[in-house]
Design a protein around this motif. Structure first.
Motif, PDB file in Angstrom:
ATOM      1  N   GLY A  89       0.813  -1.211   0.000  1.00 35.56           N
ATOM      2  CA  GLY A  89       0.000   0.000   0.000  1.00 35.56           C
ATOM      3  C   GLY A  89       0.842   1.255   0.000  1.00 35.56           C
ATOM      4  O   GLY A  89       0.451   2.280  -0.571  1.00 35.56           O
ATOM      5  N   GLY A  90       2.025   1.203   0.631  1.00 39.09           N
ATOM      6  CA  GLY A  90       2.918   2.350   0.631  1.00 39.09           C
ATOM      7  C   GLY A  90       3.440   2.676  -0.756  1.00 39.09           C
ATOM      8  O   GLY A  90       3.592   3.851  -1.119  1.00 39.09           O
ATOM      9  N   LEU A  91       3.717   1.644  -1.556  1.00 36.28           N
ATOM     10  CA  LEU A  91       4.117   1.866  -2.947  1.00 36.28           C
ATOM     11  C   LEU A  91       2.947   2.405  -3.751  1.00 36.28           C
ATOM     12  O   LEU A  91       3.081   3.370  -4.516  1.00 36.28           O
ATOM     13  CB  LEU A  91       4.631   0.561  -3.548  1.00 36.28           C
ATOM     14  N   VAL A  92       1.788   1.801  -3.582  1.00 36.89           N
ATOM     15  CA  VAL A  92       0.596   2.185  -4.341  1.00 36.89           C
ATOM     16  C   VAL A  92       0.249   3.650  -4.105  1.00 36.89           C
ATOM     17  O   VAL A  92       0.037   4.413  -5.059  1.00 36.89           O
ATOM     18  CB  VAL A  92      -0.595   1.275  -3.967  1.00 36.89           C
ATOM     19  N   ASP A 104       1.957  10.973  -6.472  1.00 41.08           N
ATOM     20  CA  ASP A 104       2.800  11.589  -7.492  1.00 41.08           C
ATOM     21  C   ASP A 104       1.974  11.967  -8.716  1.00 41.08           C
ATOM     22  O   ASP A 104       2.108  13.073  -9.265  1.00 41.08           O
ATOM     23  CB  ASP A 104       3.925  10.628  -7.870  1.00 41.08           C
ATOM     24  N   ARG A 105       1.098  11.067  -9.158  1.00 49.22           N
ATOM     25  CA  ARG A 105       0.237  11.375 -10.305  1.00 49.22           C
ATOM     26  C   ARG A 105      -0.764  12.470  -9.947  1.00 49.22           C
ATOM     27  O   ARG A 105      -1.049  13.357 -10.765  1.00 49.22           O
ATOM     28  CB  ARG A 105      -0.484  10.111 -10.774  1.00 49.22           C
ATOM     29  N   LEU A 106      -1.319  12.401  -8.751  1.00 52.03           N
ATOM     30  CA  LEU A 106      -2.260  13.415  -8.307  1.00 52.03           C
ATOM     31  C   LEU A 106      -1.588  14.783  -8.247  1.00 52.03           C
ATOM     32  O   LEU A 106      -2.169  15.800  -8.665  1.00 52.03           O
ATOM     33  CB  LEU A 106      -2.811  13.032  -6.929  1.00 52.03           C
ATOM     34  N   GLY A 122      12.375   8.781  -9.077  1.00 52.25           N
ATOM     35  CA  GLY A 122      12.096   9.961  -8.270  1.00 52.25           C
ATOM     36  C   GLY A 122      10.673  10.438  -8.433  1.00 52.25           C
ATOM     37  O   GLY A 122      10.208  10.681  -9.548  1.00 52.25           O
ATOM     38  N   LEU A 123       9.953  10.518  -7.318  1.00 55.19           N
ATOM     39  CA  LEU A 123       8.574  10.990  -7.306  1.00 55.19           C
ATOM     40  C   LEU A 123       8.502  12.369  -6.660  1.00 55.19           C
ATOM     41  O   LEU A 123       9.478  12.869  -6.104  1.00 55.19           O
ATOM     42  CB  LEU A 123       7.682  10.031  -6.509  1.00 55.19           C
ATOM     43  N   ASP A 124       7.336  12.971  -6.715  1.00 55.21           N
ATOM     44  CA  ASP A 124       7.047  14.167  -5.925  1.00 55.21           C
ATOM     45  C   ASP A 124       5.634  14.023  -5.389  1.00 55.21           C
ATOM     46  O   ASP A 124       4.665  14.366  -6.055  1.00 55.21           O
ATOM     47  CB  ASP A 124       7.181  15.438  -6.754  1.00 55.21           C
ATOM     48  N   VAL A 125       5.520  13.471  -4.178  1.00 53.09           N
ATOM     49  CA  VAL A 125       4.199  13.250  -3.591  1.00 53.09           C
ATOM     50  C   VAL A 125       3.554  14.554  -3.148  1.00 53.09           C
ATOM     51  O   VAL A 125       2.361  14.589  -2.858  1.00 53.09           O
ATOM     52  CB  VAL A 125       4.266  12.255  -2.415  1.00 53.09           C
ATOM     53  N   TRP A 131      15.487   4.006  -0.489  1.00 52.97           N
ATOM     54  CA  TRP A 131      14.614   4.559  -1.510  1.00 52.97           C
ATOM     55  C   TRP A 131      13.595   5.568  -0.989  1.00 52.97           C
ATOM     56  O   TRP A 131      12.890   6.204  -1.790  1.00 52.97           O
ATOM     57  CB  TRP A 131      13.889   3.441  -2.241  1.00 52.97           C
ATOM     58  N   SER A 132      13.505   5.756   0.323  1.00 52.92           N
ATOM     59  CA  SER A 132      12.517   6.703   0.860  1.00 52.92           C
ATOM     60  C   SER A 132      12.775   8.125   0.389  1.00 52.92           C
ATOM     61  O   SER A 132      11.843   8.930   0.276  1.00 52.92           O
ATOM     62  CB  SER A 132      12.505   6.644   2.384  1.00 52.92           C
ATOM     63  N   GLY A 133      14.034   8.448   0.097  1.00 48.78           N
ATOM     64  CA  GLY A 133      14.339   9.777  -0.409  1.00 48.78           C
ATOM     65  C   GLY A 133      13.770  10.061  -1.778  1.00 48.78           C
ATOM     66  O   GLY A 133      13.759  11.215  -2.217  1.00 48.78           O
ATOM     67  N   CYS A 134      13.274   9.035  -2.458  1.00 47.72           N
ATOM     68  CA  CYS A 134      12.694   9.213  -3.791  1.00 47.72           C
ATOM     69  C   CYS A 134      11.264   9.744  -3.751  1.00 47.72           C
ATOM     70  O   CYS A 134      10.667   9.977  -4.809  1.00 47.72           O
ATOM     71  CB  CYS A 134      12.723   7.891  -4.555  1.00 47.72           C
ATOM     72  N   LEU A 135      10.705   9.922  -2.569  1.00 40.70           N
ATOM     73  CA  LEU A 135       9.320  10.396  -2.471  1.00 40.70           C
ATOM     74  C   LEU A 135       9.198  11.869  -2.820  1.00 40.70           C
ATOM     75  O   LEU A 135       8.119  12.332  -3.204  1.00 40.70           O
ATOM     76  CB  LEU A 135       8.775  10.171  -1.055  1.00 40.70           C
ATOM     77  N   GLY A 136      10.274  12.627  -2.681  1.00 42.52           N
ATOM     78  CA  GLY A 136      10.189  14.065  -2.869  1.00 42.52           C
ATOM     79  C   GLY A 136       9.683  14.743  -1.612  1.00 42.52           C
ATOM     80  O   GLY A 136       9.301  14.110  -0.636  1.00 42.52           O
TER      81      GLY A 136
END
Length: 358
Positions: free
Chosen positions: A146-149, A155-157, A258-261, A298-303
């Motif tokens: 669920g954390g990945l989902v 990020d898309r939102l 790399g995402l930006d949540v 990989w947690s740093g990839c959340l933005g």
């Protein structure tokens, strides 16, 4: 079907008109079915189930509501988590995703999807319902898969209309699944094989994936402290199918880019990993499912802002740990939520949105 790498946000097939009704967890819990239309993977009509905690003592509150999302071989049953948030003044909701827990229908394969972006439908609809009912912001909380989902969804939102503008105020992840555990060759030469089998033999089962040590550690019928429905959360887990695992690896690849949540995140994890095929006491005080070093990496990839906290003696589901690490996890959660409130207030006073960094 949406593409995992697409920046677009999928739309709900049909908005729920079903009423709230009694839930299996008892008098203070209600559930509502979210119709999702025909399953893109060909398994009939898909639905999701939104659950809410409605204690009689609940009053008006300014705290953000909570939307909780479970992991693989899981569903929402953690009443103590709902009660903890409610004691802080949060309205609590939880989502059983399509083909999971309350949402699994006859003839469907538990937890099976071939694209994680399909979950955007029920996540968007849940967010809409919660905001309409509470007229406030929403804190997203998720565990493991669920954390990945939810990270990919946010990020898309955020790219589509802005996470904060959509009403999301923060993200709490409990042992999120951010990479494929096991030997390095699983993640190198193994991944193309997974993707090929996932495309052409999507329902094939991954051999050797059923391990009961974690389930034995949790459930009170064996060695654990927790009681839950073993039809919805079997001790050995549901079969891992290559079509689903391909979707997971696509999600991992997108995360690693790399995402930006769009909002601050708290990541809770165990301090150590202990993989065992059979139960032993060591499983009770470690993550027996995921590699905690991968979570850290990989947690740093959340933005945005991220705060990563290891919990001594925690299980894979940090909120299903024994008393002492559970108390520490709740303390860390409370401290971060207090910080988030101050951070957002200062941002508002400065005339800037929280994601701009006040």
């Amino acid at each position: 079907m949406t593409n995992e790498t697409s920046p677009g946000v999928s739309e709900i097939t049909a908005r729920s008109t079903d009423p709230w009704r009694a839930d299996v967890l008892g008098a203070d819990y209600q559930q509502r079915t979210l119709p999702l239309g025909p399953d893109p993977d060909g398994e009939g009509e898909a639905v999701a189930t939104l659950v809410r905690y409605v204690p009689k003592s609940a009053g008006a509150t300014q705290a953000p509501a909570v939307l909780y999302v479970h992991g693989f071989t899981d569903y929402f049953f953690q009443q103590h988590l709902a009660e903890h948030f409610a004691a802080r003044g949060h309205r609590f909701y939880a989502l059983d995703l399509r083909k999971c827990g309350r949402s699994l229908r006859e003839g469907q394969t538990a937890h099976f999807v071939t694209d994680l972006a399909l979950y955007d439908n029920e996540l968007n609809e849940s967010l809409r319902i919660i905001r309409a009912e509470t007229e406030g912001e929403v804190l997203v909380v998720a565990h493991s898969t669920g954390g990945l989902v939810v990270s990919l969804w946010l990020d898309r939102l955020n790219a589509a209309r802005g996470t904060v503008a959509a009403g999301v105020t923060g993200l709490v992840l409990n042992s999120p699944w951010f990479d494929l555990q096991g030997p390095a060759y699983y993640r190198t030469v193994g991944t193309p094989i997974i993707k090929a089998l996932g495309r052409f033999r999507s329902m094939f089962e991954l051999p050797g994936a059923k391990i009961s040590s974690y389930g034995d550690s949790l459930h009170q019928s064996v060695a654990g402290e927790w009681d839950y429905n073993l039809d919805w959360k079997p001790l050995e887990g549901f079969p891992v199918r290559f079509g689903w695992l391909r979707a997971i690896r696509n999600g991992h690849a997108r995360l690693h880019q790399g995402l930006d949540v769009g909002v601050p995140s708290l990541i809770l994890r165990s301090r150590i990993t202990r993989f065992q095929r059979t139960y032993g006491p060591a499983v009770d005080v470690a993550d027996a499912v995921l590699d905690v070093k991968q979570i850290q990496r990989w947690s740093g990839c959340l933005g945005d802002r991220t705060n990563i906290v290891p919990i001594d003696g925690a299980r894979h589901d940090v909120f299903l740990s024994s008393a002492q690490p559970l108390a520490q996890a709740f303390s860390e959660l409370d401290n971060w939520l207090d910080w988030l409130e101050i951070y957002q207030r200062k941002a508002a006073e400065a005339g800037a949105s929280p994601e701009a960094g006040a």
